[in-house]
Design a protein around this motif. Structure first.
Motif, PDB file in Angstrom:
ATOM      1  N   SER A 463       0.840  -1.208   0.000  1.00  0.00           N
ATOM      2  CA  SER A 463       0.000   0.000   0.000  1.00  0.00           C
ATOM      3  C   SER A 463       0.868   1.248   0.000  1.00  0.00           C
ATOM      4  CB  SER A 463      -0.930  -0.014   1.218  1.00  0.00           C
ATOM      5  OG  SER A 463      -1.796  -1.132   1.191  1.00  0.00           O
ATOM      6  N   GLN A 464       1.921   1.240   0.818  1.00  0.00           N
ATOM      7  CA  GLN A 464       2.842   2.379   0.856  1.00  0.00           C
ATOM      8  C   GLN A 464       3.565   2.525  -0.479  1.00  0.00           C
ATOM      9  OE1 GLN A 464       5.368   1.325   4.152  1.00  0.00           O
ATOM     10  NE2 GLN A 464       3.668   1.344   5.613  1.00  0.00           N
ATOM     11  N   ALA A 465       3.985   1.410  -1.061  1.00  0.00           N
ATOM     12  CA  ALA A 465       4.717   1.457  -2.329  1.00  0.00           C
ATOM     13  C   ALA A 465       3.841   1.983  -3.457  1.00  0.00           C
ATOM     14  CB  ALA A 465       5.256   0.066  -2.675  1.00  0.00           C
ATOM     15  N   TYR A 466       2.572   1.597  -3.461  1.00  0.00           N
ATOM     16  CA  TYR A 466       1.670   2.091  -4.506  1.00  0.00           C
ATOM     17  C   TYR A 466       1.568   3.614  -4.465  1.00  0.00           C
ATOM     18  CZ  TYR A 466      -2.606   3.703  -6.645  1.00  0.00           C
ATOM     19  OH  TYR A 466      -3.505   4.435  -7.376  1.00  0.00           O
ATOM     20  N   LEU A 467       1.438   4.168  -3.281  1.00  0.00           N
ATOM     21  CA  LEU A 467       1.309   5.621  -3.156  1.00  0.00           C
ATOM     22  C   LEU A 467       2.545   6.350  -3.684  1.00  0.00           C
ATOM     23  CD1 LEU A 467      -0.356   5.907   0.365  1.00  0.00           C
ATOM     24  CD2 LEU A 467      -1.327   6.677  -1.809  1.00  0.00           C
ATOM     25  N   VAL A 468       3.696   5.720  -3.587  1.00  0.00           N
ATOM     26  CA  VAL A 468       4.948   6.357  -4.012  1.00  0.00           C
ATOM     27  C   VAL A 468       5.235   6.106  -5.487  1.00  0.00           C
ATOM     28  CG1 VAL A 468       7.449   6.420  -3.637  1.00  0.00           C
ATOM     29  CG2 VAL A 468       5.892   6.274  -1.681  1.00  0.00           C
ATOM     30  N   PHE A 469       4.956   4.877  -5.968  1.00  0.00           N
ATOM     31  CA  PHE A 469       5.343   4.515  -7.328  1.00  0.00           C
ATOM     32  C   PHE A 469       4.194   4.581  -8.333  1.00  0.00           C
ATOM     33  CE2 PHE A 469       8.293   1.868  -4.609  1.00  0.00           C
ATOM     34  CZ  PHE A 469       9.340   2.773  -4.692  1.00  0.00           C
ATOM     35  N   HIS A 470       2.960   4.749  -7.851  1.00  0.00           N
ATOM     36  CA  HIS A 470       1.786   4.972  -8.716  1.00  0.00           C
ATOM     37  C   HIS A 470       1.601   3.871  -9.762  1.00  0.00           C
ATOM     38  CE1 HIS A 470       2.052   8.887  -6.846  1.00  0.00           C
ATOM     39  NE2 HIS A 470       3.221   9.099  -7.404  1.00  0.00           N
ATOM     40  N   ASP A 471       1.855   2.637  -9.363  1.00  0.00           N
ATOM     41  CA  ASP A 471       1.717   1.499 -10.265  1.00  0.00           C
ATOM     42  C   ASP A 471       0.477   0.713  -9.843  1.00  0.00           C
ATOM     43  OD1 ASP A 471       1.855  -0.945 -11.598  1.00  0.00           O
ATOM     44  OD2 ASP A 471       4.038  -1.071 -11.467  1.00  0.00           O
ATOM     45  N   LYS A 472      -0.516   0.671 -10.708  1.00  0.00           N
ATOM     46  CA  LYS A 472      -1.786   0.023 -10.375  1.00  0.00           C
ATOM     47  C   LYS A 472      -1.618  -1.461 -10.072  1.00  0.00           C
ATOM     48  CE  LYS A 472      -4.861   3.414 -10.955  1.00  0.00           C
ATOM     49  NZ  LYS A 472      -5.782   3.853  -9.877  1.00  0.00           N
ATOM     50  N   SER A 473      -0.605  -2.100 -10.658  1.00  0.00           N
ATOM     51  CA  SER A 473      -0.394  -3.526 -10.398  1.00  0.00           C
ATOM     52  C   SER A 473       0.003  -3.757  -8.940  1.00  0.00           C
ATOM     53  CB  SER A 473       0.664  -4.097 -11.339  1.00  0.00           C
ATOM     54  OG  SER A 473       1.946  -3.553 -11.065  1.00  0.00           O
ATOM     55  N   ILE A 474       0.688  -2.781  -8.346  1.00  0.00           N
ATOM     56  CA  ILE A 474       1.047  -2.893  -6.931  1.00  0.00           C
ATOM     57  C   ILE A 474      -0.206  -2.810  -6.075  1.00  0.00           C
ATOM     58  CG2 ILE A 474       2.367  -1.863  -5.038  1.00  0.00           C
ATOM     59  CD1 ILE A 474       4.340  -0.797  -7.117  1.00  0.00           C
ATOM     60  N   ILE A 519      -4.511  -5.174  10.931  1.00  0.00           N
ATOM     61  CA  ILE A 519      -5.170  -3.872  11.130  1.00  0.00           C
ATOM     62  C   ILE A 519      -4.304  -2.762  10.542  1.00  0.00           C
ATOM     63  CG2 ILE A 519      -5.822  -2.163  12.883  1.00  0.00           C
ATOM     64  CD1 ILE A 519      -6.628  -4.623  14.653  1.00  0.00           C
ATOM     65  N   GLN A 520      -3.005  -2.811  10.818  1.00  0.00           N
ATOM     66  CA  GLN A 520      -2.095  -1.819  10.239  1.00  0.00           C
ATOM     67  C   GLN A 520      -2.162  -1.854   8.712  1.00  0.00           C
ATOM     68  OE1 GLN A 520       2.346  -0.746  11.334  1.00  0.00           O
ATOM     69  NE2 GLN A 520       2.355  -2.594  10.098  1.00  0.00           N
ATOM     70  N   GLY A 521      -2.180  -3.063   8.146  1.00  0.00           N
ATOM     71  CA  GLY A 521      -2.261  -3.191   6.694  1.00  0.00           C
ATOM     72  C   GLY A 521      -3.534  -2.587   6.141  1.00  0.00           C
ATOM     73  N   LEU A 522      -4.645  -2.792   6.829  1.00  0.00           N
ATOM     74  CA  LEU A 522      -5.919  -2.229   6.369  1.00  0.00           C
ATOM     75  C   LEU A 522      -5.910  -0.702   6.442  1.00  0.00           C
ATOM     76  CD1 LEU A 522      -8.451  -4.713   8.013  1.00  0.00           C
ATOM     77  CD2 LEU A 522      -7.875  -4.529   5.586  1.00  0.00           C
ATOM     78  N   LEU A 523      -5.315  -0.152   7.485  1.00  0.00           N
ATOM     79  CA  LEU A 523      -5.229   1.309   7.582  1.00  0.00           C
ATOM     80  C   LEU A 523      -4.370   1.876   6.454  1.00  0.00           C
ATOM     81  CD1 LEU A 523      -4.817   1.674  11.460  1.00  0.00           C
ATOM     82  CD2 LEU A 523      -6.775   2.403  10.091  1.00  0.00           C
ATOM     83  N   ASP A 524      -3.272   1.199   6.137  1.00  0.00           N
ATOM     84  CA  ASP A 524      -2.434   1.662   5.025  1.00  0.00           C
ATOM     85  C   ASP A 524      -3.153   1.497   3.690  1.00  0.00           C
ATOM     86  OD1 ASP A 524      -0.336   2.412   6.689  1.00  0.00           O
ATOM     87  OD2 ASP A 524       0.609   0.446   6.612  1.00  0.00           O
TER      88      ASP A 524
END
Length: 738
Positions: A463-474, A519-524
Motif C-alpha cells: 500500500s505504501q509502495a503504490y502511493l509512491v510509485f503509482h503502479d496500479k499492479s502494486i 489492522i495496520q495493513g488495512l489502515l495503510d
C-alpha cells in the motif's frame, strides 16, 4: 529392532509444511493438541516438543540426524509423547517455551527442543543437539535416555522443579511491569536509543554489530522516524548532526545489503541474514516478513532521497514476491527454503544450491564479452569466492555468491564498454541466468502456508509502495491480499481472524500479531484507496483484538487469548526482532484509529501499552525500537491530511468537464501528499456519507462547510484542530515540505 521405515505418524493429517516434512519420520509425532496431552496424562509420560519452521536449516539437519533414525525414534517413542510444533502456526507455544529456554540457558533458537511434564511444565531444554556425544557434550540419544531414566526414578522431584521454573518465569514477567509513577519521556528514550545504534553501527559495511548480521528493518525504520522528527530547524526536537547521521546509517546499510550476497541479484528479494560482516555469504532462506519490511524501508528511503537506487530495489522486492510467493487468488506464501538439490536426481540437498554459481557455468551461459563483464562486476572467481571459514559444512566449495564488487561504471570503464551498454548487458545476463535456474535447477521447497500476520506486513508495504510509485499492479496485489484474507481467514459472524491457510483455512484462531499487523495493513490500504470498507474493518478488528488480548490490569496485549489454556501462562512479546512485536504495531494502530474516530479510550490503552514496557524502555530501549517509534507517534500526535471536494451526484454526469477537472486536481493533490515520508501522517478523503464524517465531529464540520463548494481543498489537522484550507498546489507543496 522392528523396522519403522514405512511408518506414517499423525502429522500426515496436518496442513503445516513443517509438520508434513516430519510425517514420515519413525518418531511417533503428535501435533500440539488434546490428543497428545491426554496420552501424556493417562500414561504419565513426559512430553518432548520440537519447535521449528519449514525453512529452518538446522531443523532439517536435526531431522536427518535424529528424527529419521529408527534407533533414536525407538528411544523417543518408548519414553516420551513426542510433539511437533510449527512456530509460525503456534507462536504462543513458541514464545512460552522460548522464554523458559532463554532464562535457563541464556540463549535460544530453532530447532527448539524442550522436555515437559505431562502437565506441560518445562524441565529441560536446548536447541539443536547432535545425534551422538561430541567433544565431551552429550548427544541427543544420550539426553533422551538420561531424561527417561530420571523421570522413572525422580518424577516427583522433576515436577516440583518444573513448578519452580514456572514461578521463575512469572517473577521474570512481573519484574518488567511498571514500578514508577514518573512520566516516561519518549524523547529522552529516543536519544538514548539513537546513541546506542550509533555506537554499534558498522561504519564500513553498514548494519549493526558483528556477524552474523541481520538487516533488522525495525531498527532502520526507527532511525528514519528519528531523522524525520529531528531534521527541521523549526522542530523543538531539532538535532542537525544526529538527524543526518541517523539517515546515513540507514542509507549505508540499505546500499550495502543491496549490493551484497544477501540480495539475490538473479532471482530478486533478500535472503534471511548474512553469516559475515560484509553481507556476502547469506543464510539462503527467503522469508515473506523480510521482504515486506525491507520493501517499506526502501520505499521510505526513496521518498526521503529521491534516489533511484532505493526505488529499483523496492520494485525488485515486489517483483520477487509477486512471481514466487503469490497465491493465485491473492495473498502471499510464507517462505522459500535455504536448501535444495543441486541437480535433478541428487539425493542430498545443499544450502544455497539454487542460488550459487561456478565460474564454468557462467562462462557456458554467457557470451565471452558479457561473461567477463558479469564476472568482474559480481566478483566471480575460479574455485569460488567463498572462503573455508565461511563454509564450515563444505556446501559451497567452488561456488560463487554474486556480490557487486565494483559499480557498473567501474566495470564498464575497465573493459572499455559504454556505461549504458554495460547496464543492458548485465540486465540481459541476469535474465539468462534466471531462466537457466528456473528451467534446469530443482527449486527450493516453498512454505506455502499463508499467514494472516505476515500478509498484514506485506499489505502495509505494498500500500505504501503504490502511493509512491503509482503502479496500479502494486495496488492490485494489495487489494487482492485484503480480499483473500477476508474470504478465507475471517469469520465475519464472530468477527475473528484465523491464523493460516494452506489448502483451506486452519482451525487455529488468530493471535495478537495477526490482528495488529493486519489492522495496520488495512489502515495503510485505506490511505492508498480511500475505500471506507478497509477503515471500517480495521476498527471492527481493533475492537476484537482489545476484547481477546488486552491486559486490562497492566496494559499491553498478550500474545494469546484468555481461552487458550494450552500453555501454562500468557505472555507479551517484549522485543522487536525479525518482526515488530504485536504491541509495537498495536500502539500505533490505537493512535491512528483513536485520532480519526475520536475514541479517547484508545488513547488511554495506547498510553497504558507504552507504560507496560517501562522497564525495557528505560533500561534497554534498543531492544524495542518499533515500540519506541510508536511511542514517538503518541508523543507527537497524528498529522491528519484531509482531502475534501464536491462529489458527483446522481443527476450530475461524471464525465462532465468540471468534475473531470476536479478529479484531476484531486489526483495531483494526492500525489503531492504521498510524495514525502512523514512518520506521523494520516491521509483521508471525506465524503458526506463516509464513515469518518459520521464518526468524527471535526470531519463532519469540514464536510458540512464544503457541502456547496465546487473546489477541492486540503486541511491539515493536528491536536483536533485544523488549519485554514489549502486550494492550490503551490501552497500544498509548501505545507508538505515544512
Amino acid at each position: 529392532m522392528t523396522s519403522l521405515s514405512n511408518h506414517k505418524n499423525r502429522l500426515w493429517k496436518e496442513k503445516s509444511p513443517y509438520l508434513l516434512q516430519h510425517a514420515n519420520n519413525p518418531v511417533d509425532w503428535y501435533p500440539w493438541g488434546e490428543e497428545a496431552f491426554e496420552k501424556a496424562k493417562q500414561e504419565q509420560k513426559p512430553i518432548f516438543i520440537s519447535i521449528g519452521y519449514s525453512t529452518c536449516h538446522w531443523c532439517h539437519v536435526m531431522e536427518h540426524e535424529s528424527f529419521e533414525s529408527e534407533e533414536t525414534a525407538k528411544l523417543m517413542n518408548d519414553s516420551f509423547v513426542n510433539i511437533k510444533v510449527d512456530r509460525e502456526e503456534n507462536p504462543g507455544v513458541d514464545k512460552f517455551y522460548m522464554t523458559y529456554l532463554q532464562m535457563t540457558t541464556g540463549s535460544g533458537g530453532w530447532p527448539m527442543s524442550v522436555f515437559l511434564t505431562p502437565e506441560r511444565y518445562p524441565f529441560f531444554g536446548g536447541t539443536y543437539f547432535p545425534p551422538k556425544d561430541r567433544l565431551g557434550k552429550p548427544g541427543f540419544q544420550t539426553i533422551v535416555s538420561r531424561l527417561a531414566q530420571l523421570w522413572k526414578s525422580q518424577a516427583d522431584k522433576i515436577r516440583s522443579d518444573s513448578k519452580s521454573s514456572l514461578k521463575d518465569i512469572k517473577d521474570y514477567i512481573e519484574a518488567k511491569l511498571p514500578s514508577s509513577s514518573k512520566e516516561l519521556d519518549p524523547w529522552k528514550i529516543a536519544e538514548a536509543t539513537y546513541d546506542y545504534f550509533e555506537k554499534v553501527f558498522d561504519s564500513t559495511y553498514g548494519g549493526f554489530g558483528e556477524a552474523p548480521k541481520f538487516p533488522t528493518p525495525v531498527q532502520l525504520l526507527f532511525l528514519l522516524d528519528y531523522h524525520m522528527y529531528t531534521k527541521n530547524e523549526s522542530s523543538e526536537h531539532y538535532r542537525n548532526n544526529k538527524a543526518q547521521n541517523a539517515l546515513e546509517m540507514v542509507l549505508k546499510t540499505l546500499k550495502n545489503i543491496g549490493i551484497g550476497g544477501i540480495h539475490d541479484h538473479v532471482g530478486g528479494g533478500f535472503h534471511r541474514y548474512s553469516t559475515d560482516r560484509m553481507w556476502h555469504v547469506p543464510h539462503f532462506e527467503k522469508m515473506l516478513y523480510d521482504q515486506a519490511q525491507l520493501l517499506s524501508v526502501y520505499t521510505k528511503a526513496f521518498q526521503i532521497t529521491n534516489d533511484s537506487i532505493y526505488s529499483d530495489i523496492a520494485k525488485d522486492i515486489i517483483l520477487y514476491v509477486s512471481q514466487n510467493l503469490l497465491h493465485e487468488e491473492g495473498g502471499f506464501y510464507s517462505a522459500e527454503d535455504a536448501d535444495s538439490y543441486p541437480k535433478n536426481g541428487d539425493s542430498k540437498k545443499l544450502e544455497g544450491a539454487f542460488c550459487t554459481w561456478e565460474l564454468d557455468e557462467i562462462d557456458g551461459l554467457l557470451e565471452p564479452k558479457i561473461s567477463e563483464l558479469f564476472k568482474r562486476h559480481f566478483g566471480v572467481k575460479e574455485g569460488g569466492n567463498v572462503t573455508d571459514e565461511q563454509d564450515p559444512q563444505k556446501e559451497l566449495e567452488n561456488k560463487n555468491i554474486l556480490m557487486e564488487q565494483e559499480t557498473i561504471d567501474q566495470s564498464a570503464s575497465a573493459l572499455s564498454i559504454p556505461v549504458e551498454s554495460a547496464k543492458t548487458l548485465i540486465a540481459d545476463a541476469k535474465d539468462t541466468l534466471r531462466n537457466y535456474r528456473l528451467s534446469v535447477r530443482p527449486r527450493p521447497d516453498k512454505d506455502d502456508k499463508i499467514l494472516t500476520c505476515w500478509n498484514g506486513l506485506i499489505l502495509s508495504a505494498l500500500s505504501q509502495a503504490y502511493l509512491v510509485f503509482h503502479d496500479k499492479s502494486i495496488l492490485k496485489l494489495a487489494t487482492d491480499t485484503a480480499y483473500f484474507i477476508k474470504k478465507e481467514l475471517y469469520i465475519e459472524e464472530k468477527n475473528i481472524l484465523l491464523r493460516s491457510y494452506r489448502e483451506g483455512p486452519s482451525t487455529i484462531e488468530g493471535f495478537s500479531d495477526d490482528y495488529s499487523f493486519f489492522i495496520q495493513g488495512l489502515l495503510d490500504l485505506y490511505e492508498a484507496t480511500f475505500d471506507d470498507q478497509w477503515l471500517q474493518w480495521s476498527y471492527a478488528l481493533q475492537e476484537k483484538q482489545n476484547e481477546l488480548f488486552y491486559d486490562n490490569e497492566k496494559g499491553g496485549y498478550f500474545n494469546i487469548s484468555e481461552k487458550d489454556t494450552s500453555v501454562p501462562m500468557r505472555l507479551k512479546e517484549d522485543q522487536d526482532g525479525s518482526e515488530p512485536t504485536a504491541n509495537s504495531v498495536s500502539l500505533r494502530n490505537l493512535i491512528r484509529l483513536g485520532t480519526v474516530f475520536e475514541i479517547p479510550g484508545y488513547f488511554e490503552k495506547a498510553k497504558q501499552t507504552a507504560e507496560s514496557f517501562r522497564l525495557i524502555l528505560t533500561q534497554f530501549p534498543y531492544a524495542i525500537p518499533a515500540v519506541l517509534s510508536s511511542f514517538l507517534l503518541f508523543s507527537e500526535g497524528l498529522k491528519e491530511i484531509i482531502i475534501v471536494g464536491p462529489t458527483v451526484g446522481d443527476d450530475t454526469p461524471s464525465s462532465s468537464s468540471h468534475f473531470s477537472s476536479l478529479s484531476e486536481k484531486k489526483q495531483r493533490f494526492e500525489a503531492i501528499i504521498a510524495r514525502p515520508f512523514i512518520p506521523n501522517k494520516f491521509v483521508a478523503s471525506l465524503t458526506p456519507d463516509g464513515i469518518l464524517a459520521k464518526k468524527n465531529p471535526l470531519f463532519e464540520e469540514i464536510v458540512t462547510r464544503h457541502k456547496n463548494s465546487d473546489d477541492v481543498a486540503v486541511y491539515v489537522c493536528e491536536n483536533f484542530t485544523c488549519r485554514q484550507p489549502i486550494f492550490t498546489e503551490e501552497e500544498l507543496e509548501k505545507t508538505m515540505y515544512i
